[in-house]
Write an enzyme that holds these catalytic residues in place. Structure first.
Site, PDB file in Angstrom:
ATOM      1  N   ARG A  53      26.158  29.333 -19.685  1.00  0.00           N
ATOM      2  CA  ARG A  53      26.073  28.263 -20.722  1.00  0.00           C
ATOM      3  C   ARG A  53      26.713  28.245 -21.989  1.00  0.00           C
ATOM      4  O   ARG A  53      27.235  27.297 -22.500  1.00  0.00           O
ATOM      5  CB  ARG A  53      24.578  28.039 -20.975  1.00  0.00           C
ATOM      6  N   TYR A 106      29.067   0.542 -28.190  1.00  0.00           N
ATOM      7  CA  TYR A 106      28.776   0.836 -26.612  1.00  0.00           C
ATOM      8  C   TYR A 106      27.183   0.735 -26.378  1.00  0.00           C
ATOM      9  O   TYR A 106      26.394   1.391 -27.391  1.00  0.00           O
ATOM     10  CB  TYR A 106      29.192   2.245 -26.450  1.00  0.00           C
ATOM     11  N   ASP A 177      33.270   7.070 -32.182  1.00  0.00           N
ATOM     12  CA  ASP A 177      33.583   7.201 -30.920  1.00  0.00           C
ATOM     13  C   ASP A 177      35.071   6.834 -30.610  1.00  0.00           C
ATOM     14  O   ASP A 177      35.419   5.607 -30.836  1.00  0.00           O
ATOM     15  CB  ASP A 177      32.529   6.237 -30.165  1.00  0.00           C
ATOM     16  N   LYS A 202      36.299   8.879 -19.212  1.00  0.00           N
ATOM     17  CA  LYS A 202      37.353   7.779 -18.985  1.00  0.00           C
ATOM     18  C   LYS A 202      38.651   8.223 -19.171  1.00  0.00           C
ATOM     19  O   LYS A 202      38.961   8.649 -17.929  1.00  0.00           O
ATOM     20  CB  LYS A 202      37.111   6.962 -20.089  1.00  0.00           C
TER      21      LYS A 202
HETATM   22  C1  LIG Z   1      31.528   5.375 -21.182  1.00  0.00           C
HETATM   23  C2  LIG Z   1      31.469   5.277 -22.689  1.00  0.00           C
HETATM   24  C3  LIG Z   1      30.484   6.134 -23.154  1.00  0.00           C
HETATM   25  C4  LIG Z   1      29.691   6.876 -22.359  1.00  0.00           C
HETATM   26  O1  LIG Z   1      30.235   7.639 -21.494  1.00  0.00           O
HETATM   27  P1  LIG Z   1      29.347   8.360 -20.229  1.00  0.00           P
HETATM   28  O2  LIG Z   1      30.357   9.686 -19.782  1.00  0.00           O
HETATM   29  O3  LIG Z   1      29.455   7.443 -19.204  1.00  0.00           O
HETATM   30  O4  LIG Z   1      28.236   8.684 -20.637  1.00  0.00           O
HETATM   31  C5  LIG Z   1      30.602   6.189 -24.726  1.00  0.00           C
HETATM   32  N1  LIG Z   1      31.245   5.564 -25.268  1.00  0.00           N
HETATM   33  C6  LIG Z   1      32.215   4.539 -24.924  1.00  0.00           C
HETATM   34  C7  LIG Z   1      32.957   3.697 -25.724  1.00  0.00           C
HETATM   35  C8  LIG Z   1      32.474   4.551 -23.456  1.00  0.00           C
HETATM   36  O5  LIG Z   1      33.134   3.614 -22.974  1.00  0.00           O
END
Ligand SMILES: *Cc1c(COP(=O)(O)O)cnc(C)c1O
Length: 382
Positions: A53, A106, A177, A202
């Site tokens: 971990r 988001y 973010d 992403k």
């Molecule tokens: C997809 C996304 C998230 C969340 O990511 P996950 O890996 O799906 O939990 C957070 N912020 C933005 C801008 C996103 O597009």
């Protein structure tokens, strides 16, 4: 070193036995050579294998790479982008605090703020993403500002340097973010944010086959992030860490192609009679264009269109007629996608009446993508 050089090298120094990519270490238990070694490793200031971990060479490679690219003092890894967001917020709030969150954030971030934070007496106030000044939303309980620029459904830009300057004067933390840009196109920490978050799911993973999240932090913010992630038992699986670090190596070439194709498709859509507006900051007439051009090194392949409101009833036909665009959530992979956006707004109402479709422009030939859209829009109109 330029970004393209750094993404090839970052985090690889520790990879074992001179293998180019770090092996996938699968570990929970790590055996100690003696009773004394338990305590020696526990107290060591250096990174040592202790328990799965707390990290392995596979996860360290990814953490070091993202920390370097984001310009952070450290980087914590998570099983998803949402886990990264939730943990980063929890690192800084206590009962009685208020956090300011962009109204275009988001959707799942919003659900976390609305449904979990009240349980610990933390209040969320949403501010309009294009607010002239952030100060007017400050009060003595304001502890943190959560920025997502551009918003991942409606693409409003926010003036991060101005927000960070106002926040710093009051000791308020700024979390960004940064998923849309990835650290290749924008580095929030260099523009005054304390924390930069990636849904590595992403563009970093880049192939739609793994979930991962990261939180890189400034020197000052890093201890709180590291400690909170550790206390919550947050960690990433070995395969996900491996895939994410491998994705990083091609990030710059992929993003350059995503941008080039997305610009072609966006400009074509701008002129289409059934498209009311294209929401994409690199377009000159986009409201956030000046901020994007000032601060960002480029654009990724994600944007949205608002369709003519007179055709709202025929939107399903548009989606179902597309052959090259998959209908699916998430983005950042090599493939093109469409997904209906659902702008939730509580600070200021969402004013556009037409249907909002989000498009991810993948690595296919952009002219094929345009033909596909052309065909589906014609069928929608017919
Ligand atoms: C997809 C996304 C998230 C969340 O990511 P996950 O890996 O799906 O939990 C957070 N912020 C933005 C801008 C996103 O597009």
């Amino acid at each position: 070193m330029k970004t393209e050089t750094r993404i090839v090298r970052a985090g690889r120094a520790g990879a074992a036995h001179n293998i180019v990519n770090p092996p996938v270490y699968r570990a929970s238990t790590v055996l100690f050579e003696s009773y004394a070694q338990i305590f020696e490793i526990r107290q060591s200031q250096e990174r040592r294998l202790y328990y799965g971990r707390s990290g392995t060479p596979t996860t360290w490679c990814l953490a070091d790479a993202i920390a370097e690219l984001e310009g952070g003092a450290g980087c914590a890894l998570f099983p998803s982008g949402l886990a990264a967001i939730a943990t980063a917020i929890l690192a800084f709030v206590s009962p009685g605090d208020t956090i300011l969150v962009s109204d275009s954030v988001y959707g799942a971030t919003r659900l976390f703020c609305d449904n979990h934070l009240p349980n610990i007496q933390v209040k969320t106030v949403y501010y309009p993403p294009a607010a002239e000044t952030i100060e007017r939303y400050f009060d003595p309980s304001t502890r943190l500002i959560f920025v997502e620029s551009p918003g991942s459904q409606t693409f409003e830009m926010q003036d991060l340097p101005a927000i960070a300057k106002a926040a710093r004067a009051r000791g308020i933390k700024v979390l960004a973010d940064n998923t849309w840009a990835s650290p290749v196109l924008f580095r929030p920490l260099a523009f005054g944010a304390d924390v930069s978050i990636q849904a590595a799911t992403k563009y970093i993973v880049g192939h739609s086959d793994a979930l991962a999240g990261s939180v890189a932090a400034s020197q000052e913010a890093w201890p709180a992030i590291e400690e909170t992630a550790r206390h919550f038992g947050q960690c990433i699986g070995p395969d996900e860490a491996y895939l994410a670090q491998r994705g990083i190596r091609t990030l710059a070439v992929r993003l350059a192609r995503h941008q080039e194709s997305a610009m072609l498709v966006a400009r074509w859509l701008e002129k289409h009679p059934l498209v009311e507006r294209v929401l994409y900051p690199p377009l000159e007439n986009s409201p956030g264009h000046a901020i994007w051009a000032r601060d960002f090194a480029g654009a990724s392949g994600l944007f949205a269109i608002i369709l003519d409101e007179n055709y709202s009833a025929r939107v399903p036909l548009f989606y179902d007629s597309l052959k090259l665009f998959g209908i699916g959530a998430s983005w950042g992979g090599y493939e093109s996608l469409v997904y209906p956006a659902d702008p939730v707004r509580t600070a200021e109402p969402w004013s556009a009446r037409g249907h909002v479709t989000r498009l991810h422009i993948g690595l296919e030939d952009p002219h094929d993508l345009i033909s596909d859209l052309d065909n589906a829009l014609q069928l929608m109109r017919a």
